[in-house]
Write a protein that holds these residues in place. Structure first.
Motif, PDB file in Angstrom:
ATOM      1  N   HIS A   9       0.825  -1.216   0.000  1.00 58.75           N
ATOM      2  CA  HIS A   9       0.000   0.000   0.000  1.00 58.75           C
ATOM      3  C   HIS A   9       0.857   1.263   0.000  1.00 58.75           C
ATOM      4  CE1 HIS A   9      -4.130  -1.459   0.276  1.00 58.75           C
ATOM      5  NE2 HIS A   9      -3.701  -2.418   1.088  1.00 58.75           N
ATOM      6  N   ALA A  10       1.996   1.210   0.701  1.00 55.37           N
ATOM      7  CA  ALA A  10       2.841   2.397   0.829  1.00 55.37           C
ATOM      8  C   ALA A  10       3.638   2.690  -0.436  1.00 55.37           C
ATOM      9  CB  ALA A  10       3.788   2.238   2.022  1.00 55.37           C
ATOM     10  N   PHE A  11       4.120   1.649  -1.123  1.00 54.93           N
ATOM     11  CA  PHE A  11       5.062   1.857  -2.222  1.00 54.93           C
ATOM     12  C   PHE A  11       4.507   1.537  -3.608  1.00 54.93           C
ATOM     13  CE2 PHE A  11       7.691   1.238   1.563  1.00 54.93           C
ATOM     14  CZ  PHE A  11       8.569   2.309   1.465  1.00 54.93           C
ATOM     15  N   PHE A  12       3.351   0.894  -3.672  1.00 58.80           N
ATOM     16  CA  PHE A  12       2.766   0.559  -4.976  1.00 58.80           C
ATOM     17  C   PHE A  12       1.299   0.984  -5.023  1.00 58.80           C
ATOM     18  CE2 PHE A  12       6.099  -2.523  -3.982  1.00 58.80           C
ATOM     19  CZ  PHE A  12       6.919  -2.407  -5.101  1.00 58.80           C
ATOM     20  N   PRO A  13       1.063   2.291  -4.927  1.00 60.56           N
ATOM     21  CA  PRO A  13      -0.326   2.773  -4.853  1.00 60.56           C
ATOM     22  C   PRO A  13      -1.093   2.655  -6.162  1.00 60.56           C
ATOM     23  CG  PRO A  13       1.187   4.631  -4.976  1.00 60.56           C
ATOM     24  CD  PRO A  13       2.032   3.408  -4.839  1.00 60.56           C
ATOM     25  N   GLY A  14      -0.401   2.488  -7.280  1.00 60.81           N
ATOM     26  CA  GLY A  14      -1.082   2.523  -8.571  1.00 60.81           C
ATOM     27  C   GLY A  14      -1.488   1.176  -9.127  1.00 60.81           C
ATOM     28  N   ILE A  15      -1.316   0.087  -8.363  1.00 62.07           N
ATOM     29  CA  ILE A  15      -1.646  -1.229  -8.893  1.00 62.07           C
ATOM     30  C   ILE A  15      -2.860  -1.809  -8.174  1.00 62.07           C
ATOM     31  CG2 ILE A  15       0.774  -1.670  -9.452  1.00 62.07           C
ATOM     32  CD1 ILE A  15       0.864  -3.588  -7.076  1.00 62.07           C
ATOM     33  N   ASP A  16      -3.437  -2.820  -8.780  1.00 61.81           N
ATOM     34  CA  ASP A  16      -4.580  -3.506  -8.177  1.00 61.81           C
ATOM     35  C   ASP A  16      -4.038  -4.468  -7.113  1.00 61.81           C
ATOM     36  OD1 ASP A  16      -6.765  -4.986  -7.464  1.00 61.81           O
ATOM     37  OD2 ASP A  16      -7.478  -5.338  -9.505  1.00 61.81           O
ATOM     38  N   LEU A  17      -4.060  -4.022  -5.866  1.00 61.53           N
ATOM     39  CA  LEU A  17      -3.454  -4.800  -4.795  1.00 61.53           C
ATOM     40  C   LEU A  17      -4.230  -6.076  -4.494  1.00 61.53           C
ATOM     41  CD1 LEU A  17      -2.398  -1.943  -2.344  1.00 61.53           C
ATOM     42  CD2 LEU A  17      -0.972  -3.206  -3.940  1.00 61.53           C
ATOM     43  N   ASP A  18      -5.537  -6.041  -4.689  1.00 63.70           N
ATOM     44  CA  ASP A  18      -6.330  -7.246  -4.430  1.00 63.70           C
ATOM     45  C   ASP A  18      -5.904  -8.391  -5.350  1.00 63.70           C
ATOM     46  OD1 ASP A  18      -7.783  -6.032  -2.441  1.00 63.70           O
ATOM     47  OD2 ASP A  18      -9.358  -5.330  -3.795  1.00 63.70           O
ATOM     48  N   GLU A  19      -5.624  -8.034  -6.608  1.00 60.18           N
ATOM     49  CA  GLU A  19      -5.188  -9.066  -7.550  1.00 60.18           C
ATOM     50  C   GLU A  19      -3.726  -9.435  -7.330  1.00 60.18           C
ATOM     51  OE1 GLU A  19      -4.696  -9.771 -12.380  1.00 60.18           O
ATOM     52  OE2 GLU A  19      -5.777  -8.021 -11.618  1.00 60.18           O
ATOM     53  N   ALA A  20      -2.881  -8.419  -7.115  1.00 57.64           N
ATOM     54  CA  ALA A  20      -1.442  -8.657  -6.978  1.00 57.64           C
ATOM     55  C   ALA A  20      -1.110  -9.447  -5.711  1.00 57.64           C
ATOM     56  CB  ALA A  20      -0.694  -7.335  -6.970  1.00 57.64           C
ATOM     57  N   LEU A  21      -1.883  -9.222  -4.660  1.00 59.84           N
ATOM     58  CA  LEU A  21      -1.582  -9.860  -3.377  1.00 59.84           C
ATOM     59  C   LEU A  21      -2.544 -10.991  -3.035  1.00 59.84           C
ATOM     60  CD1 LEU A  21      -0.731  -6.698  -1.247  1.00 59.84           C
ATOM     61  CD2 LEU A  21       0.827  -8.214  -2.446  1.00 59.84           C
ATOM     62  N   GLN A  22      -3.180 -11.529  -4.054  1.00 59.34           N
ATOM     63  CA  GLN A  22      -4.101 -12.632  -3.809  1.00 59.34           C
ATOM     64  C   GLN A  22      -3.350 -13.824  -3.216  1.00 59.34           C
ATOM     65  OE1 GLN A  22      -6.167 -13.899  -7.313  1.00 59.34           O
ATOM     66  NE2 GLN A  22      -7.480 -15.365  -6.243  1.00 59.34           N
ATOM     67  N   ARG A  23      -3.853 -14.317  -2.090  1.00 65.32           N
ATOM     68  CA  ARG A  23      -3.215 -15.440  -1.416  1.00 65.32           C
ATOM     69  C   ARG A  23      -3.694 -16.763  -2.003  1.00 65.32           C
ATOM     70  NH1 ARG A  23      -1.801 -10.502   0.643  1.00 65.32           N
ATOM     71  NH2 ARG A  23      -0.522 -10.699   2.512  1.00 65.32           N
ATOM     72  N   PRO A  24      -2.837 -17.795  -1.911  1.00 71.74           N
ATOM     73  CA  PRO A  24      -1.469 -17.763  -1.361  1.00 71.74           C
ATOM     74  C   PRO A  24      -0.468 -17.213  -2.373  1.00 71.74           C
ATOM     75  CG  PRO A  24      -1.961 -19.965  -2.114  1.00 71.74           C
ATOM     76  CD  PRO A  24      -3.223 -19.176  -2.319  1.00 71.74           C
ATOM     77  N   ILE A  25       0.605 -16.574  -1.859  1.00 71.88           N
ATOM     78  CA  ILE A  25       1.671 -16.059  -2.713  1.00 71.88           C
ATOM     79  C   ILE A  25       2.779 -17.107  -2.733  1.00 71.88           C
ATOM     80  CG2 ILE A  25       3.305 -14.187  -3.092  1.00 71.88           C
ATOM     81  CD1 ILE A  25       1.445 -12.372  -1.484  1.00 71.88           C
ATOM     82  N   LEU A  26       2.840 -17.879  -3.790  1.00 71.15           N
ATOM     83  CA  LEU A  26       3.805 -18.968  -3.906  1.00 71.15           C
ATOM     84  C   LEU A  26       4.626 -18.806  -5.180  1.00 71.15           C
ATOM     85  CD1 LEU A  26       1.424 -21.940  -3.029  1.00 71.15           C
ATOM     86  CD2 LEU A  26       2.954 -20.735  -1.461  1.00 71.15           C
ATOM     87  N   TYR A  27       5.940 -18.887  -5.050  1.00 68.46           N
ATOM     88  CA  TYR A  27       6.837 -18.795  -6.200  1.00 68.46           C
ATOM     89  C   TYR A  27       7.717 -20.045  -6.261  1.00 68.46           C
ATOM     90  CZ  TYR A  27       5.861 -13.908  -7.347  1.00 68.46           C
ATOM     91  OH  TYR A  27       5.251 -12.744  -7.751  1.00 68.46           O
ATOM     92  N   SER A  28       7.918 -20.544  -7.469  1.00 69.49           N
ATOM     93  CA  SER A  28       8.762 -21.728  -7.644  1.00 69.49           C
ATOM     94  C   SER A  28       9.127 -21.875  -9.118  1.00 69.49           C
ATOM     95  CB  SER A  28       8.023 -22.988  -7.171  1.00 69.49           C
ATOM     96  OG  SER A  28       8.775 -24.150  -7.449  1.00 69.49           O
ATOM     97  N   ASN A  29      10.190 -22.623  -9.382  1.00 64.86           N
ATOM     98  CA  ASN A  29      10.518 -22.987 -10.765  1.00 64.86           C
ATOM     99  C   ASN A  29      10.419 -24.499 -10.952  1.00 64.86           C
ATOM    100  OD1 ASN A  29      12.804 -23.924  -9.470  1.00 64.86           O
ATOM    101  ND2 ASN A  29      14.207 -23.250 -11.073  1.00 64.86           N
ATOM    102  N   TRP A  30       9.780 -25.170  -9.999  1.00 69.02           N
ATOM    103  CA  TRP A  30       9.638 -26.619 -10.113  1.00 69.02           C
ATOM    104  C   TRP A  30       8.672 -27.023 -11.215  1.00 69.02           C
ATOM    105  CZ3 TRP A  30       9.133 -27.621  -4.127  1.00 69.02           C
ATOM    106  CH2 TRP A  30      10.404 -27.506  -3.559  1.00 69.02           C
ATOM    107  N   LEU A  31       7.745 -26.132 -11.568  1.00 72.44           N
ATOM    108  CA  LEU A  31       6.765 -26.464 -12.597  1.00 72.44           C
ATOM    109  C   LEU A  31       7.147 -25.915 -13.965  1.00 72.44           C
ATOM    110  CD1 LEU A  31       3.444 -25.790 -10.616  1.00 72.44           C
ATOM    111  CD2 LEU A  31       4.737 -27.919 -10.822  1.00 72.44           C
ATOM    112  N   SER A  32       8.174 -25.080 -14.016  1.00 70.54           N
ATOM    113  CA  SER A  32       8.634 -24.497 -15.277  1.00 70.54           C
ATOM    114  C   SER A  32      10.100 -24.129 -15.125  1.00 70.54           C
ATOM    115  CB  SER A  32       7.808 -23.258 -15.642  1.00 70.54           C
ATOM    116  OG  SER A  32       8.065 -22.212 -14.713  1.00 70.54           O
ATOM    117  N   LYS A  33      10.689 -23.573 -16.163  1.00 70.29           N
ATOM    118  CA  LYS A  33      12.086 -23.180 -16.096  1.00 70.29           C
ATOM    119  C   LYS A  33      12.278 -21.846 -15.396  1.00 70.29           C
ATOM    120  CE  LYS A  33      13.489 -25.641 -20.306  1.00 70.29           C
ATOM    121  NZ  LYS A  33      14.100 -25.519 -21.646  1.00 70.29           N
TER     122      LYS A  33
END
Length: 243
Positions: A9-33
């Protein structure tokens, strides 16, 4: 989660935070390169399949995959992707601290090393185990996960060695005399395989320590009820600020 929301909220006021921060936030390269956001259920299917193979080939301990376990293995994976990626894992006995760490190392092709202490295990034995780990990661370029449990610390000097390794990427005085001469020979062979022509011992040793920083991951496991937890945080600062 609240901290993530506040920063967004403090540093990215111009983006759709509901979509960007939709839980769960999971990152991995196990399913792709690429290391990208992943769907939890797709990731769960993949990890479940890998756990079955791990259970059959590596460790005769059945693993149950629930959301907290999935989150944890991704955190371990993220640490292993970092240079000097070390971990201090605190949890009750039987919680899977070591097993899940071994599982993530196995998925990523990282060799696991655990010391085997016994009643006659001395400082000289520990130093020899350390030399072996450092040669493999430093001279041979082998990716290594070095798992140490608090029960393995039979002397305070053991912890001092680990603290020095975490802080500096080396342990001064560990290689001396014939051991140092042999190390320089192995470093010269390793650096040549790496496409580097290094002549002086100073250059070779610097290359050696840099390889350790890249290839070695130290994982220290502790019990939260350990009465020595506070004292160790004071006497071994690198264990807490480098992990």
């Amino acid at each position: 989660d609240d901290n993530i929301d506040d920063v967004a909220h403090a540093f990215f006021p111009g983006i759709d935070l509901d979509e960007a921060l939709q839980r769960p936030i999971l990152y991995s390269n196990w399913l792709s390169k690429d290391y990208i956001p992943v769907n939890r259920e797709e990731l769960r299917d993949y990890v479940n399949a890998r756990m079955k193979v791990f259970h059959e080939e590596e460790l005769d301990v059945p693993l149950v995959l629930f959301n907290e376990v999935l989150d944890h293995v991704l955190r371990v994976d993220r640490v292993f992707r970092q240079v000097q990626g070390h971990m201090l894992i605190i949890g009750v006995s039987g919680a899977g601290k070591t097993t899940l760490t071994r599982f993530v190392a196995w998925i990523n092709g990282i060799s696991v090393v655990q010391i085997k202490v016994h009643s006659n295990y001395l400082m000289t034995d520990f130093d020899e185990d350390l030399r072996c780990v450092l040669r493999r990661s430093g001279c041979k370029g082998e990716k290594i996960c070095f798992i140490i449990d608090e029960s393995n610390i039979l002397q305070s000097a053991f912890l001092e060695r680990i603290n020095t390794l975490l802080a500096n990427g080396e342990i001064p005085g560990l290689f001396e005399g014939d051991e140092y001469a042999l190390l320089m020979t192995q470093c010269k062979e390793g650096s040549q395989r790496d496409g580097k022509m290094l002549d002086s011992n100073e250059e070779l040793y610097k290359w050696f320590t840099n390889q350790i920083l890249i290839n070695l991951h130290v994982v220290f496991t502790m019990n939260p009820s350990d009465e020595n937890l506070k004292s160790r945080s004071a006497t071994s600062p690198a264990l807490f600020n480098r992990c």
